[in-house]
Design an enzyme around this catalytic site. Structure first.
Site: not given
Ligand code: HPA
Length: 279
Positions: A31, A62, A84, A86-87, A114, A212-213, A236, A248
């Site tokens: 990201s 992306h 990902h 989560y998609e 990220a 998350m990746s 962050n 985000h």
């Protein structure tokens, strides 16, 4: 995805027909970190939508294309954006691009992402080499019948993140006069950010970063014997560390801010890895 091997071969053959270059290193840009591939020379840019069997990314930040080009004289294949879990993609689908890298003849991959900083020594914008991971995503790309043409049923993960490559990255950062940390990445499913209690839990179990990746790609890469370097940008501090909500936009803004350092580090370490791969 029982035909993953054949599909990866066919995606790789398609890509190799788009360029005379033969990439030696595969790079996944996370990201906000896609800018690195904008500067590749002699580049072929191939939208994921055109690549047979390739999953398309929907996340903001992306671009969704494969760029095959050279940096510091080294031919590489760089992905601007990834998909990902989560998609809604399966772990096998998330790992598919790394299968394609292997099909291209690539033996070394650099994964970037990220991440939220859990270790209190990190500051927003810090770059961190991943030394190990904790898979809390509840899935694994190797679930299901094993594809022996990729690798064995129970692949070893003791050096999931190549010590040699980590040392090269740390040395490259030193030469550039930049700070590069090392830390353990906890992979979660998302897409909601963690709660402060979850972050305290992750710190207790030994995580320095959360994201998350990356983990499905690392597992698939090791399954095939590819060597892995992974670098996180701490976009962050993780939930509950600072007295502010996460969003985000902040993730993308921080990634944008460290772009210069990130690109310089990638270029330097790619040159090192290519030299180590030999001719
Ligand atoms: N948590 C999980 N994933 C992330 C974060 C975070 O704080 N920041 C960027 N990706």
């Amino acid at each position: 995805m029982t035909d993953a091997f054949v599909h990866a071969q066919s995606a790789a053959a398609f890509l190799l027909a788009q360029t005379p270059l033969r990439p030696r290193i595969g790079v996944v840009l996370g990201s906000g970190l896609g800018a690195f591939a904008d500067d590749l020379l002699d580049a072929a840019r191939i939208p994921y939508a055109n690549i047979p069997f390739f999953p398309r990314s929907t996340a903001i930040g992306h671009a969704g294309q494969m760029v095959i080009g050279t940096t510091t004289g080294v031919p590489i294949a760089a992905m601007q954006g990834r998909v990902h879990l989560y998609e809604g993609y399966s772990a096998q689908e998330v790992a598919f691009p790394v299968r394609v890298f292997a099909g291209l003849g690539i033996r070394a991959v650099i994964l970037t992402n990220a991440a939220g900083g859990i270790c209190l020594e990190y500051k927003q914008g810090a770059l961190v080499v991943i030394s190990d991971h904790i898979n809390l995503q509840g899935t694994n790309p190797l679930v299901g019948p094993n594809e022996e043409r990729f690798g064995s049923r129970f692949p070893d993960m003791t050096q999931a993140y190549s010590r040699t490559y980590r040392d090269m990255a740390l040395q490259s950062a030193r030469k550039l006069g930049k700070t590069l940390h090392q830390g353990v990445y906890a992979g979660v499913l998302g897409p909601s950010y963690e709660t402060p209690a979850e972050i305290r839990y992750l710190r207790t179990i030994g995580a320095d970063l959360v994201g998350m990746s990356t983990i499905p790609e690392v597992v698939a890469a090791r399954h095939m014997g590819l060597n892995v370097l992974a670098i996180s940008c701490v976009t962050n501090m993780a939930a509950g560390i600072l007295d502010q909500p996460l969003n985000h936009r902040e993730v993308l803004e921080t990634a944008e801010r460290v772009k210069g350092d990130f690109i310089a580090l990638l270029q330097a370490v790619i040159a090192e890895i290519a030299a180590a791969l030999g001719e």
